[in-house]
Write a protein that holds these residues in place. Structure first.
Motif, mmCIF file in Angstrom:
data_model
loop_
_atom_site.group_PDB
_atom_site.id
_atom_site.type_symbol
_atom_site.label_atom_id
_atom_site.label_comp_id
_atom_site.label_asym_id
_atom_site.label_seq_id
_atom_site.Cartn_x
_atom_site.Cartn_y
_atom_site.Cartn_z
ATOM 1 N N ALA A 1 -6.272 3.539 -3.237
ATOM 2 C CA ALA A 1 -6.873 2.388 -3.107
ATOM 3 C C ALA A 1 -5.466 1.042 -1.923
ATOM 4 O O ALA A 1 -4.507 1.237 -3.052
ATOM 5 C CB ALA A 1 -7.498 1.107 -3.807
ATOM 6 N N ASP A 2 -5.271 0.495 -1.217
ATOM 7 C CA ASP A 2 -4.733 -0.507 -0.925
ATOM 8 C C ASP A 2 -5.007 -1.700 -1.816
ATOM 9 O O ASP A 2 -6.153 -2.620 -1.679
ATOM 10 C CB ASP A 2 -5.110 -1.097 0.141
ATOM 11 N N PRO A 3 -3.889 -2.212 -2.118
ATOM 12 C CA PRO A 3 -3.655 -3.713 -3.062
ATOM 13 C C PRO A 3 -4.017 -4.556 -2.282
ATOM 14 O O PRO A 3 -4.986 -6.027 -3.046
ATOM 15 C CB PRO A 3 -2.493 -3.657 -3.429
ATOM 16 N N GLY A 4 -3.779 -4.295 -0.605
ATOM 17 C CA GLY A 4 -4.471 -5.607 -0.071
ATOM 18 C C GLY A 4 -3.824 -6.896 -0.201
ATOM 19 O O GLY A 4 -4.131 -8.434 -0.331
ATOM 20 N N LEU A 5 -2.444 -7.603 -0.676
ATOM 21 C CA LEU A 5 -1.768 -8.050 -0.691
ATOM 22 C C LEU A 5 -1.460 -8.681 0.684
ATOM 23 O O LEU A 5 -0.797 -10.435 -0.034
ATOM 24 C CB LEU A 5 -0.822 -7.407 -2.306
ATOM 25 N N SER A 6 -0.842 -8.052 1.329
ATOM 26 C CA SER A 6 -0.327 -7.989 2.585
ATOM 27 C C SER A 6 -0.958 -7.949 3.694
ATOM 28 O O SER A 6 -1.863 -6.953 3.816
ATOM 29 C CB SER A 6 1.188 -8.000 3.034
ATOM 30 N N PRO B 1 0.792 -1.299 -0.098
ATOM 31 C CA PRO B 1 -0.448 0.008 0.239
ATOM 32 C C PRO B 1 0.764 1.058 0.322
ATOM 33 O O PRO B 1 0.664 2.543 -0.619
ATOM 34 C CB PRO B 1 -1.155 -0.743 1.260
ATOM 35 N N LEU B 2 2.001 0.992 0.680
ATOM 36 C CA LEU B 2 2.740 2.661 0.806
ATOM 37 C C LEU B 2 3.317 3.005 -0.105
ATOM 38 O O LEU B 2 3.210 3.728 -1.483
ATOM 39 C CB LEU B 2 3.901 2.031 1.755
ATOM 40 N N ALA B 3 3.877 2.059 -1.119
ATOM 41 C CA ALA B 3 4.761 2.249 -2.519
ATOM 42 C C ALA B 3 3.026 2.857 -3.464
ATOM 43 O O ALA B 3 3.593 3.443 -4.481
ATOM 44 C CB ALA B 3 5.672 0.825 -2.836
ATOM 45 N N ALA B 4 2.416 2.206 -3.310
ATOM 46 C CA ALA B 4 1.234 2.445 -4.221
ATOM 47 C C ALA B 4 0.809 4.134 -3.996
ATOM 48 O O ALA B 4 0.717 5.122 -4.797
ATOM 49 C CB ALA B 4 -0.049 1.804 -4.406
ATOM 50 N N LEU B 5 0.970 4.457 -2.650
ATOM 51 C CA LEU B 5 0.140 5.834 -2.794
ATOM 52 C C LEU B 5 1.944 6.704 -2.981
ATOM 53 O O LEU B 5 1.142 7.492 -3.387
ATOM 54 C CB LEU B 5 0.964 5.517 -1.200
ATOM 55 N N MET B 6 2.407 6.270 -2.951
ATOM 56 C CA MET B 6 3.426 6.964 -3.059
ATOM 57 C C MET B 6 3.811 7.435 -5.178
ATOM 58 O O MET B 6 3.802 8.148 -5.425
ATOM 59 C CB MET B 6 5.170 6.214 -2.390
ATOM 60 N N ALA B 7 3.672 6.184 -5.505
ATOM 61 C CA ALA B 7 3.673 6.486 -6.945
ATOM 62 C C ALA B 7 2.557 7.191 -7.209
ATOM 63 O O ALA B 7 2.756 7.448 -8.543
ATOM 64 C CB ALA B 7 3.706 5.223 -7.321
ATOM 65 N N LYS B 8 1.578 7.585 -6.841
ATOM 66 C CA LYS B 8 0.576 8.379 -7.139
ATOM 67 C C LYS B 8 0.617 9.342 -6.347
ATOM 68 O O LYS B 8 0.611 9.932 -7.713
ATOM 69 C CB LYS B 8 -0.194 8.089 -6.840
ATOM 70 N N VAL B 9 1.028 9.930 -5.541
ATOM 71 C CA VAL B 9 1.835 11.091 -4.799
ATOM 72 C C VAL B 9 2.847 11.818 -5.506
ATOM 73 O O VAL B 9 2.586 12.916 -6.024
ATOM 74 C CB VAL B 9 1.805 11.110 -3.488
ATOM 75 N N GLY B 10 4.046 10.505 -5.665
ATOM 76 C CA GLY B 10 4.830 11.227 -6.005
ATOM 77 C C GLY B 10 4.733 11.698 -8.008
ATOM 78 O O GLY B 10 5.972 12.061 -8.121
ATOM 79 N N ARG B 11 4.110 11.263 -8.734
ATOM 80 C CA ARG B 11 4.017 11.575 -10.237
ATOM 81 C C ARG B 11 4.544 12.479 -10.719
ATOM 82 O O ARG B 11 5.200 13.064 -11.907
ATOM 83 C CB ARG B 11 2.582 11.148 -10.611
ATOM 84 N N GLY B 12 4.105 13.883 -9.685
ATOM 85 C CA GLY B 12 4.373 15.522 -10.446
ATOM 86 C C GLY B 12 5.734 15.446 -9.667
ATOM 87 O O GLY B 12 6.193 17.192 -9.583
#
Ligand SMILES: Cc1cc2nc3c(=O)[nH]c(=O)nc-3n(C[C@H](O)[C@H](O)[C@H](O)COP(=O)(O)OP(=O)(O)OC[C@H]3O[C@@H](n4cnc5c(N)ncnc54)[C@H](O)[C@@H]3O)c2cc1C
Ligand SMILES: Nc1ncnc2c1ncn2[C@@H]1O[C@H](COP(=O)(O)O)[C@@H](O)[C@H]1O
Lengths: 249, 314
Positions: B171-176, B72-83
Motif C-alpha cells: 500500500a502507498d502510505p500517501g504522505l507525499s 511509497p518506494l521505501a515501503a515497497l523495498m522494506a516489504k520485498v526486501g525482507r527475505g
C-alpha cells in the motif's frame, strides 16, 4: 507550530583531520569543534519560519558528549528558544539517533523537524530519512526551498539532474542542502541572552532507547596519498603532456 | 540468500550507476535480484533482465512509483526486501533519499557510500570528506548498503537472462505528492560517468564565462562540473557541484579551472586518473593533487587551451 531542529557537534570543516596512529578513529583532542554546517542551515530555516509567523517555538536537540551544550547554545544565540541535550559518551549511529529523536518528537509534538542532510564527520546522510521512517512521516530531503502551503509543505529538493518539487503532508521531516539559506551569525547581545535560555539534559536511559552499536568500526586508516605532479610552462606544454605522456586525449 | 538491488531509472531507461551497484552486490552475495519500481516501466524491466549476472527481476508497476517518491518506494523495498541478505542501491541522490528509510523500516542500520566490499558483512567507506577510510562490519541480519559508483566497474548491460516477476503489492502510505521537476538540459555526457570532466570555480567570475569551458568540453566530449562556490554564486545549476556534499567523479581526465582545491572539493574528484589545474595562484592547494599544474590567468589560458586542442586533435 513547534519546530524541532537536530544539531550535531563535529570537527570544524576548516580543520585538516588526522587519523590516529592506532587506527581506531581520528584525532579529536584539542581540535576545533563547531556545529555541523548543514545544521546551521537547519537552525536558520527554523528561525525564518518563526520570523514569518509560521513557527511558534524552536527547540534544538543535540546528542553526544557534555560539550554539545556549546553547540546548543550557538543555536540558541542564533534565535532558537530552548535546548535539549541527550548526554552520552557512547558513539552514536544514525539509527540510534533517529530512535532517540523519535521519542523526543513524541514528547514535544512538533509540526516539523529539520535536520542537516549530512553530518560532515561520518558523511552518513541517514538520520533524517530514518527518523521520518520511524515516525511514519513524509520526508523532504536535500531541501533547496521550503514553503508552507495549504496546510502542507512544498519542498524543492536538489536531485542529481537538477531540482524537484514535492508536496508533503505535515508533520514532516526536512533535511537541508547548501542552497536553502545562508545562516546568520549570532550577535554578542544574543550570545549573552542565550546563556539564560532553558537547556534540559537527559540521558539515553530516560528515553528508553537501546543505543548499542550495530556496525563495528574495524579500523580507520589514512587514504592513499596522491602525489602532486609537475607544473607546466605553458598551454602548449600541457597539451603535449596530456597527449604523449598521460595519453588521456 | 540473495542480494536485492534497486534499479534507478526514469521509467524509460536505467541510470548507469545501477550497473556499478550490481557489481558491488555480486561481491556481497553470488545471487543478485533487481527491483524495478516505476509507472509504465516495461522498457526498464526488459533492460534490467538483460543485465549480466542477475537471476531475477521484480517489477512493481504502479502510479505511486512513477516519480520514485521515498515514502511509497521505501515501503515497497522494506516489504520485498525482507527475505534478502542485502538491499543495495547506488549512492545517488535517489539512493541516499530512500535507502536509510528502508533500513529504519526494517530496524537495521545502513552503510552508505561504500567504496569496497571486504566480505558479505564488511565494507569500506570514506569518512571526513575522504580524509579517513573506515572499514566497518554490520551485525544486522539484512545489510542495507549504498554504493559509490566510481569505485566499482559497471556490470555489462547485456548478456543476462533474468526471469521477470511482479513484486508483491504494497500500500502507498500517501504522505507525499510529486509536483514537478526542473532538470538541467544538456547534450553532454553525464557528470559522474563522463571520461573527461572540466570544472570551473569561483575564479570563472560569472555564469557567462562558463561558456569558455564549453569549447574545451566540446573538444574532449567532456561533462562540465563546478565547485560549491560557483554553484552558490549562481554561475551554474546545483547539479554541477563536485565534492564531499555534491557529486563524486573519477574520470580519466579532470580539468579544474579557477578552483582553489578546498578539502570538500577534493573529496569529489581526487580519484580521477589525471588531474589538471589551471589557477593564477601558484600556492593554490589544488596544485598539491594535480598531475599537471598551469599557473596562469584562466581568461588567457582557457582560449589558448581550446586552440591547442584543436591543433593537437586535428
Ligand atoms: C558543509 C560544506 C560542504 C561543502 N561541500 C562542497 C562540495 O561538495 N564541493 C565544493 O567544491 N566545495 C564544497 N564546500 C566549499 C569549499 O569549502 C570551498 O569553499 C569551495 O570549494 C571553494 O570553491 P572555489 O575553489 O571555486 O573558490 P575559491 O576557494 O574562492 O577559489 C577560487 C580560485 O580561483 C583562482 N582564480 C581566481 N581568478 C582566477 C583567474 N582569472 N585565473 C585563474 N585562477 C583564478 C583563485 O586563485 C582561487 O584559487 C563545502 C563547504 C562546506 C562548509
Ligand atoms: N549526535 C547528533 N545530535 C543531533 N543531531 C544529529 C546527531 N547526529 C546527526 N544528527 C542530525 O542528523 C543529520 C544527518 O546526520 P548523518 O545522518 O550522520 O549524516 C545532521 O545534520 C543532524 O541534523
Amino acid at each position: 507550530m513547534k519546530v524541532l531542529v537536530a544539531v550535531k557537534r563535529v570537527i570544524d570543516y576548516n580543520v585538516k583531520v588526522r587519523v590516529k596512529a592506532d587506527g581506531t578513529g581520528v584525532e579529536t583532542a584539542n581540535v576545533k569543534m563547531s556545529m555541523n554546517p548543514f545544521d546551521e542551515i537547519a537552525v536558520e530555516e527554523a528561525i525564518r519560519l518563526k520570523e514569518a509567523g509560521v513557527a511558534s517555538e524552536i527547540v534544538v536537540v543535540s546528542m553526544g558528549v557534555q560539550q554539545c551544550q556549546e553547540t546548543i547554545r550557538t543555536a540558541l544565540a542564533m534565535g532558537a528558544d530552548r535546548g535539549i541535550l541527550v548526554q552520552t559518551d557512547q558513539v552514536l549511529e544514525p539509527l540510534a539517533i533517529a530512535k532517540m529523536l523519535k521519542v523526543i518528537v513524541e514528547r514535544e509534538q512538533p509540526g516539523l523537524v529539520i535536520l542537516g542532510k549530512q553530518a560532515i564527520d561520518g558523511d552518513h546522510s541517514q538520520t533524517g530519512q530514518m527518523l521520518a521512517a520511524l515516525l511514519g512521516w513524509a520526508q523532504g530531503t536535500f531541501a533547496y526551498k521550503l514553503e508552507p502551503k495549504d496546510g502542507g509543505l512544498e519542498v524543492t529538493r536538489e536531485i542529481d539532474g537538477g531540482l524537484e518539487t514535492v508536496r508533503l503532508r505535515t508533520p514532516a521531516v526536512i533535511t537541508t542542502d547548501l542552497r536553502l539559506n545562508e545562516p546568520r551569525f549570532a550577535s554578542l547581545p544574543n550570545i549573552m541572552k542565550a546563556k539564560k535560555k532553558p537547556l534540559d539534559v537527559v540521558g539515553p536511559d530516560d528515553l528508553g532507547v537501546d543505543i548499542a552499536a550495530r556496525v563495528k568500526v574495524l579500523k580507520v586508516v589514512e587514504p592513499p596519498k596522491r602525489q602532486g605532479g609537475v607544473k607546466v610552462a605553458d598551454v602548449a606544454a600541457l597539451v603535449e603532456k596530456l597527449k604523449n605522456e598521460a595519453k588521456v586525449i | 540468500m540473495s542480494a536485492l538491488v534497486l534499479v534507478e531509472h526514469d521509467n524509460a531507461a536505467l541510470v548507469a550507476a545501477t550497473l556499478n551497484a550490481v557489481t558491488a552486490a555480486k561481491q556481497m552475495d553470488s545471487d543478485v535480484h533487481l527491483l524495478v519500481a516505476g509507472s509504465g516501466c516495461d522498457a526498464v524491466a526488459k533492460a534490467a533482465a538483460a543485465v549480466a549476472g542477475v537471476s531475477k527481476v521484480l517489477v512493481a508497476d504502479a502510479p505511486a512509483y512513477g516519480n520514485a517518491l521515498a515514502e511509497p518506494l521505501a515501503a515497497l523495498m522494506a516489504k520485498v526486501g525482507r527475505g534478502y541478505s542485502h538491499i543495495v542501491a547506488a549512492a545517488t541522490k535517489q539512493g541516499k533519499n530512500v535507502l536509510p528509510r528502508v533500513a529504519a523500516l526494517l530496524d537495521v542500520s545502513a552503510v552508505t557510500d561504500i567504496i569496497a566490499v571486504e566480505s558479505a558483512d564488511t565494507f569500506v567507506r570514506p569518512i571526513y570528506a575522504g580524509n579517513a577510510i573506515a572499514t566497518v562490519q554490520s551485525g544486522d541480519a539484512i545489510k542495507v548498503v549504498s554504493v559509490r559508483s566510481t569505485a566499482f566497474e559497471a556490470a555489462a548491460d547485456s548478456g543476462g537472462g533474468a526471469s521477470v516477476e511482479p513484486a508483491e503489492a504494497v500500500a502507498d502510505p500517501g504522505l507525499s505528492e510529486f509536483l514537478g521537476q526542473d532538470l538541467t538540459k544538456s547534450e553532454r555526457p553525464e557528470l559522474t560517468s563522463a571520461r573527461v570532466v572540466v570544472s570551473g570555480g569561483r575564479g570563472m567570475g560569472s555564469g557567462e564565462n562558463f561558456k569558455l569551458l564549453e569549447g574545451i568540453a566540446d573538444r574532449l566530449n567532456a561533462a562540465i562540473g563546478a565547485s560549491r562556490a560557483a554553484v552558490d554564486a549562481g554561475f551554474v545549476p546545483n547539479d554541477y557541484q563536485v565534492g564531499q556534499t555534491g557529486k563524486v567523479v573519477a574520470p580519466d581526465l579532470y580539468i579544474a579551472v579557477g578552483i582553489s582545491g578546498a578539502i570538500q572539493h577534493l573529496a569529489g574528484m581526487k580519484e580521477s586518473k589525471v588531474i589538471v589545474a589551471i589557477n593564477k595562484d601558484e600556492e593554490a592547494p589544488i596544485f598539491q593533487v594535480a598531475d599537471y599544474g598551469l599557473v596562469a590567468d584562466l581568461f588567457k589560458a582557457v582560449p589558448e587551451l581550446e586552440a591547442e586542442l584543436n591543433k593537437a586533435l586535428g
